[in-house]
Write an enzyme that holds these catalytic residues in place. Structure first.
Site, PDB file in Angstrom:
ATOM      1  N   CYS A 172       0.821  -1.211  -0.038  1.00  0.00           N
ATOM      2  CA  CYS A 172       0.142   0.080  -0.108  1.00  0.00           C
ATOM      3  C   CYS A 172       1.087   1.210   0.107  1.00  0.00           C
ATOM      4  CB  CYS A 172      -1.013  -0.084   1.110  1.00  0.00           C
ATOM      5  SG  CYS A 172      -2.081   1.227   1.182  1.00  0.00           S
TER       6      CYS A 172
ATOM      7  N   HIS B 250      -3.931  -5.561   1.035  1.00  0.00           N
ATOM      8  CA  HIS B 250      -3.400  -5.619   2.306  1.00  0.00           C
ATOM      9  C   HIS B 250      -3.698  -7.219   2.554  1.00  0.00           C
ATOM     10  CE1 HIS B 250      -2.370  -1.626   3.879  1.00  0.00           C
ATOM     11  NE2 HIS B 250      -3.458  -1.204   3.251  1.00  0.00           N
TER      12      HIS B 250
ATOM     13  N   GLU C   4      -2.057  -8.904   4.932  1.00  0.00           N
ATOM     14  CA  GLU C   4      -1.339  -8.927   6.133  1.00  0.00           C
ATOM     15  C   GLU C   4      -2.499  -8.591   7.296  1.00  0.00           C
ATOM     16  OE1 GLU C   4      -0.709  -4.783   5.464  1.00  0.00           O
ATOM     17  OE2 GLU C   4      -0.786  -6.703   4.266  1.00  0.00           O
TER      18      GLU C   4
END
Length: 228
Positions: free
Chosen positions: A88, A174, A176
């Site tokens: 990002c 994302h 994660e």
């Protein structure tokens, strides 16, 4: 064993996905806040740099002067051929350092969105499905830098993944993010969850919290490829 350094840009960003993978593989993982301390000496024994997301924009150097030093560090890491993974905000920083402008996208993309692969291939993404669904929370975007390969895109954002040579990868999405981190994001940034084409409500996002476990497994597969 790899020596891994991750830059975190907000206090409640959850490093579980990275730390759990590093621990299972016997890798050395260090998490640092680049606004507090940064040194080019860290590059000497570095194998992988991870640049995590953040609420700031890469072009806000006047507001966040520490960005100047972080960009110097990332540029030097890429120049030395270190493996670099930008997520990002991190992907946007890589794009800017490679000469592409970063700017506000026509739409913010918040929630679980479909990402499509391009025909371009990269070894680190060999296990990534087509298409995939990933969590997103961003308002900035960028043009594809020269000498890079477009690896993925979405309906709202034309650059979701790109590679520079074989050692640098930028991901706009994302994989994660944990449910706990998403809940903290709701607490801090709920004002961004407005009625808009690519912004989901808290309820919609929570309904897919189970997808987080799948996403983290995909991230671990990417990290497995990076470590080879």
């Amino acid at each position: 064993m790899m020596n891994i350094l991750a830059f975190r840009h907000f206090s409640f960003d959850d490093d579980f996905a990275f730390r759990s993978w590093a621990s299972a593989g016997g890798h050395h993982f260090v998490l640092r806040d680049p606004s507090v301390e940064i040194s080019l000496d860290w590059l000497d024994n570095l194998d992988l740099l991870i640049i995590c997301g953040g609420p700031m924009s890469v072009y806000e150097e006047d507001r966040y002067p520490w960005l100047i030093h972080e960009k110097q560090f990332v540029a030097e890491a890429m120049n030395r051929g270190k493996k670099v993974l930008g997520i990002c905000f991190g992907a946007q920083m890589i794009a800017e350092l490679l000469g592409s402008p970063v700017y506000r996208n026509s739409y913010k993309e918040i929630g679980w969105h479909t990402i499509n692969r391009t025909p371009e291939q990269h070894a680190w993404l060999v296990d990534l499905p087509e298409p995939l669904v990933s969590f997103q929370w961003h308002g900035d975007t960028f043009d594809l830098p020269e000498e890079t390969r477009l690896l993925a895109y979405s309906e709202a954002c034309r650059v979701q993944a790109f590679a520079y040579r074989e050692h640098v990868l930028g991901l706009q999405f994302h994989l994660e993010t944990t449910p706990a981190c998403m809940e903290a994001m709701f607490d801090h940034w709920s004002s961004e969850l407005i009625d808009a084409p690519y912004i989901q409500s808290e309820e919609q996002i929570r309904s897919l919290f189970g997808q987080s476990e799948v996403s983290i497994k995909l991230l671990h597969q990417i990290l497995d490829q990076i470590s080879r």
